[in-house]
Design a protein around this motif. Structure first.
Motif, PDB file in Angstrom:
ATOM      1  N   GLU A  42      -5.607  11.985  -6.397  1.00  0.00           N
ATOM      2  CA  GLU A  42      -6.259  10.953  -5.348  1.00  0.00           C
ATOM      3  C   GLU A  42      -6.651   9.831  -6.104  1.00  0.00           C
ATOM      4  N   GLN A  43      -7.540   9.935  -7.045  1.00  0.00           N
ATOM      5  CA  GLN A  43      -8.174   8.794  -7.835  1.00  0.00           C
ATOM      6  C   GLN A  43      -7.115   7.844  -8.531  1.00  0.00           C
ATOM      7  N   GLN A  44      -5.964   8.496  -9.196  1.00  0.00           N
ATOM      8  CA  GLN A  44      -4.733   7.645  -9.480  1.00  0.00           C
ATOM      9  C   GLN A  44      -4.248   6.668  -8.436  1.00  0.00           C
ATOM     10  N   VAL A  45      -4.132   7.147  -7.173  1.00  0.00           N
ATOM     11  CA  VAL A  45      -3.734   6.637  -6.191  1.00  0.00           C
ATOM     12  C   VAL A  45      -4.686   5.532  -5.719  1.00  0.00           C
ATOM     13  N   ARG A  46      -5.912   5.586  -5.727  1.00  0.00           N
ATOM     14  CA  ARG A  46      -6.849   4.767  -5.101  1.00  0.00           C
ATOM     15  C   ARG A  46      -6.796   3.846  -6.218  1.00  0.00           C
ATOM     16  N   ALA A  66       0.750  -1.357  -0.045  1.00  0.00           N
ATOM     17  CA  ALA A  66      -0.130  -0.044   0.143  1.00  0.00           C
ATOM     18  C   ALA A  66       0.874   1.468  -0.020  1.00  0.00           C
ATOM     19  N   VAL A  67       1.845   1.296   0.758  1.00  0.00           N
ATOM     20  CA  VAL A  67       2.645   2.251   0.888  1.00  0.00           C
ATOM     21  C   VAL A  67       3.511   2.730  -0.440  1.00  0.00           C
ATOM     22  N   SER A  84       4.634   5.551  -5.476  1.00  0.00           N
ATOM     23  CA  SER A  84       4.871   5.469  -7.063  1.00  0.00           C
ATOM     24  C   SER A  84       3.866   6.349  -7.757  1.00  0.00           C
ATOM     25  N   HIS A  85       2.784   6.390  -7.246  1.00  0.00           N
ATOM     26  CA  HIS A  85       1.479   6.850  -8.250  1.00  0.00           C
ATOM     27  C   HIS A  85       1.256   8.324  -7.586  1.00  0.00           C
ATOM     28  N   GLY A  86       1.975   8.854  -6.874  1.00  0.00           N
ATOM     29  CA  GLY A  86       1.758  10.475  -6.690  1.00  0.00           C
ATOM     30  C   GLY A  86       1.696  10.817  -5.161  1.00  0.00           C
ATOM     31  N   ALA A  87       1.665   9.908  -4.119  1.00  0.00           N
ATOM     32  CA  ALA A  87       1.458  10.551  -2.960  1.00  0.00           C
ATOM     33  C   ALA A  87       2.983  11.069  -2.463  1.00  0.00           C
ATOM     34  N   ILE A  88       2.722  12.153  -1.721  1.00  0.00           N
ATOM     35  CA  ILE A  88       4.107  12.665  -1.351  1.00  0.00           C
ATOM     36  C   ILE A  88       4.618  12.236  -0.175  1.00  0.00           C
ATOM     37  N   GLY A  89       3.977  11.199   0.353  1.00  0.00           N
ATOM     38  CA  GLY A  89       4.677  10.446   1.762  1.00  0.00           C
ATOM     39  C   GLY A  89       3.336   9.576   1.983  1.00  0.00           C
TER      40      GLY A  89
END
Length: 385
Positions: A351-355, A319-320, A325-330
């Motif tokens: 957000e949707q990309q990460v989800r 998950a982390v 790798s798909h856009g979360a800054i941390g």
């Protein structure tokens, strides 16, 4: 009349005396530092446990929840003891409200019998403190009903006593403190040595961010051996380093600690010492640069929990890593570990990309589909009616 009060009347034949609620929590940073008298930075979330309660005129406690099929659980006040939990006479979710009653009675509070209906939307076993939300709702209700006049700090210690000595989970004071002392839009910067609190603004929205919670559906329990063994390692490390608690070790002393401690104990100690430093740095960064400036600290926290404290699991790591790798800054796991949830601080536009990426990665790995949702800092425990 709320749905909960209607259901209470249907179950118990009379209206409740009141309804109280207490939230779950997300820990932004500061894991396994609380029982080492260190620093934590959780916040109350907009998912809560609600209890409707009515005083009885005898010594019987009757408990019912809106989830599961356990039915009404009955207990006598005189029969509440840690031994009854150990021998299985008291089990399931009823341990939490009954543990609060036991802890209050240990403090000399005259708790009468009562009927209680619980409803909670805090995910179970997700590392969002569903059990403490129950305890904090119950102790808020009983504090009001009995006129005990306990301050929030006292209720924190009473619920910790319930967890440690009744339920049998060696937890600290972070979760209760967030649930009882939280505030909308604020994180709770807590010094676990003296219970002093500073409310720190945490406004992801103004930074163009959301905080995603990724519930891996890997259930965990603080009453199992993994949590207890980590705590024991920390206590051993403090003793061998000659300090009252790991809070008293500075990062600069880790080189000395390496020569004194065995490898496993050293790595447990290193996590706690560096995690305390990360909490302090996060508070500084939030004041100076806002929510967008703390991503690297979240990342470093997860690496430390994965490698030094060894409380992550494949689902949490996936998950982390996928969120990052798909856009979360941390991103980091949150909670006691061995399952539960991760958090990912994510730009709104991604957000949707990460989800989607996290959901796809779990499917590809053959893991149970995660539950993904956003949280914002919410108010602490309160009476609703």
């Amino acid at each position: 009349m709320t749905e909960l009060t209607v259901r209470f009347e249907d179950a118990f034949g009379a209206a409740p005396d009141g309804v109280w609620q207490a939230p779950g929590r997300v820990n932004l940073i500061g894991e396994h530092t609380d029982y080492n008298e260190g620093f934590v930075l959780p916040f109350a979330i907009d998912k809560t446990a609600k209890v409707a309660l009515r005083i009885r005129h005898d010594s019987k406690v009757r408990l019912l929840s809106t989830f599961g099929d356990q039915g009404i659980v009955e207990a006598e006040l005189s029969g509440l003891s840690p031994e009854a939990v150990a021998d299985g006479s008291i089990k399931g979710w009823s341990k939490y409200p009954l543990g609060v009653v036991w802890a209050l009675r240990q403090r000399g509070v005259e708790v009468p019998g009562f009927d209680l209906l619980l409803d909670s939307d805090v995910p179970l076993g997700a590392g969002l403190s569903s059990s403490h939300a129950i305890e904090c709702a119950v102790i808020s209700a009983l504090n009001d009903i009995t006129g005990a006049g306990l301050a929030a700090e006292d209720m924190v210690l009473a619920t910790q006593q319930a967890e440690n000595n009744f339920v049998g989970a060696p937890t600290g004071i972070m979760d209760q403190s967030a649930s009882l002392r939280g505030s909308k839009g604020k994180a709770v910067f807590l010094d676990c040595r003296d219970q002093s609190v500073k409310l720190v603004p945490f406004d992801a929205e103004s930074a163009g961010l959301v905080l995603l919670v990724i519930d891996t559906k890997v259930s965990h329990s603080h009453a199992d051996g993994g949590y207890a063994s980590r705590r024991a390692s920390c206590e051993l490390g403090a003793r061998l380093m000659g300090v009252p608690a790991l809070r008293d070790l500075a990062v600069e002393q880790l080189d000395d600690a390496r020569t004194v401690l065995d490898d496993i104990t050293f790595r447990r100690v290193r996590h706690v010492v560096t995690e305390n430093a990360r909490v302090l740095e996060t508070v500084k960064q939030l004041a100076a640069g806002g929510a967008g400036s703390i991503g690297r600290l979240l990342d470093a926290s997860h690496t430390s929990m994965r490698d030094d404290f060894e409380i992550s699991c494949p689902e949490l790591d996936l998950a982390v890593d996928t969120a990052r790798s798909h856009g979360a800054i941390g991103a980091r796991m949150t909670g006691g570990g061995f399952g539960g949830s991760a958090i990912a601080l994510t730009p709104v536009g991604l957000e949707q990309q990460v989800r989607d990426a996290v959901a796809r990665s779990f499917l590809d790995a053959g893991f149970t589909a995660p539950d993904i949702f956003t949280v914002t800092p919410a108010a602490g425990a309160t009476r609703l009616s």
